[in-house]
Design an enzyme around this catalytic site. Structure first.
Site, short mmCIF file in Angstrom:
data_model
loop_
_atom_site.label_atom_id
_atom_site.label_comp_id
_atom_site.label_asym_id
_atom_site.label_seq_id
_atom_site.Cartn_x
_atom_site.Cartn_y
_atom_site.Cartn_z
CG ASP A 1 -1.88 1.01 1.12
OD1 ASP A 1 -2.86 0.81 0.64
OD2 ASP A 1 -1.44 2.33 1.48
CD GLU B 1 -4.43 4.07 -1.53
OE1 GLU B 1 -4.56 4.61 -0.07
OE2 GLU B 1 -5.20 3.87 -2.77
#
Length: 347
Positions: free
Chosen positions: A200, A243
């Site tokens: 992430d 993301e």
């Protein structure tokens, strides 16, 4: 794609009456394109090939010595196919080169090249047949890419992960077995473990808010490119959306997996992103246990990721280590219960 590759090399082998047909994949790295062998067909049948199996086949010479392939410029025949980007047939000493340019999502690069070796060149009519055949399969793979790859980064998408992960679990041998289910001999090495990593990008919303979505997309693209550079061709990369990225890593030991994930984290931290500057990421990873459900395995990696983000970010955390150290409490794994009446009914 494996099935498509096998069909293509076998069909070209039969159409040209060749001695050998092979398919190669071109991958991009910051140092330039590298080439990897995928599958080959001989009179003995079709088989997957690793870089270690391939010796000299091109006039440039050289060998594939590790799983990351070899620089494309080492092989003039493949380099010409790559740079031309044209579908066609090129005469060569031992036969012909069949150039199969497949457009991949996220860029316009050649993705696959087919090479055939034989004792004579094919007739013009047969060459045209092969060219049309490769064009058809090139379009087919393009449709696969459209449905299975992330349109921005070219990585596998979440749909592909959901559809393939159970097959990956089924292919993982147990500790005492080989991949075909046969008992492992004492002199054989322990089978490799698989590791699932979740990545992430830290403070990605802040990047979009501060610099705009155009630069946010540039960050995603560059992170995806860094993933393709840092991880091996045998590892599988996914973008889940936003993301969030996932890696299916093949590694023999936990120490080696930790080193590979840490190398990627440090690479992202040290990369200069245009306009944005420094970007960091957090990682959580876990060993893939084929006895667990896919959702439970992903949940373990997710728990390790959230621990990393809640404890400073820009770090890689291993679920197994966190459990051993008492920093995480394992969640109970739910197993399906069989109704006794149904069990008796079906024996």
């Amino acid at each position: 794609r494996d099935r498509v590759a096998a069909i293509v090399v076998r069909a070209v082998f039969d159409m040209l009456q060749a001695n050998l047909t092979m398919m190669f994949r071109v991958v991009h790295t910051p140092e330039g394109p590298r080439v990897l062998p995928l599958v080959r067909c001989t009179a003995h049948g079709i088989e997957a090939v690793s870089p270690r199996d391939v010796s000299d086949f091109d006039e440039g010479g050289g060998r594939f010595v590790h799983d990351e392939g070899a620089p494309l410029h080492n092989y003039p025949l493949l380099e010409r196919a790559f740079t031309s980007g044209l579908l066609g047939i090129e005469p060569r000493k031992k036969g012909v080169a069949l150039i199969w340019p497949v457009k991949s999502a996220g860029n316009n690069s050649v993705k696959a090249i087919v090479v055939a070796e034989g004792t004579h060149l094919p007739e013009v009519e047969r060459a045209e047949e092969v060219t049309r055949f490769l064009a058809f399969f090139g379009n087919y793979v393009g449709l696969l890419d459209y449905s299975e790859l992330d349109s921005l980064t070219g990585l596998n998408n979440r749909k592909t992960y959901d559809e393939t992960f159970e097959r990956v679990l089924a292919a993982i041998p147990s500790h005492g077995e080989t991949a075909d289910g046969m008992e492992r001999r004492k002199d054989q090495s322990v089978p490799q473990s698989y590791w699932l990593g979740e990545i992430d990008i830290d403070h990605f919303k802040r990047i979009n808010d501060s610099f705009g979505h155009l630069f946010g997309d540039e960050v995603l693209l560059r992170v995806a490119n860094l993933m393709q550079h840092c991880f091996r061709a045998s590892d599988t990369l996914y973008r889940f959306g936003g993301e969030e990225f996932v890696v299916m890593l093949r590694s023999s030991t936990k120490e080696n997996a930790a080193r590979i994930f840490e190398r990627f984290r440090a690479t992202v931290e040290g990369h200069e992103f245009p306009q944005v500057g420094q970007v960091t990421c957090s990682l959580g990873y876990t060993r893939v246990d084929p006895a667990l459900m896919p959702a439970d395995i992903l949940g373990q990696a997710d728990a390790a990721l959230y621990y990393a983000k809640e404890n400073g970010r820009n770090r890689a955390s291993c679920y197994d280590d966190l459990i051993e150290e008492g920093l995480l409490i394992p969640k109970p794994v739910l197993t399906p219960q069989i109704d006794p009446d149904m069990d008796a009914l079906f024996g």
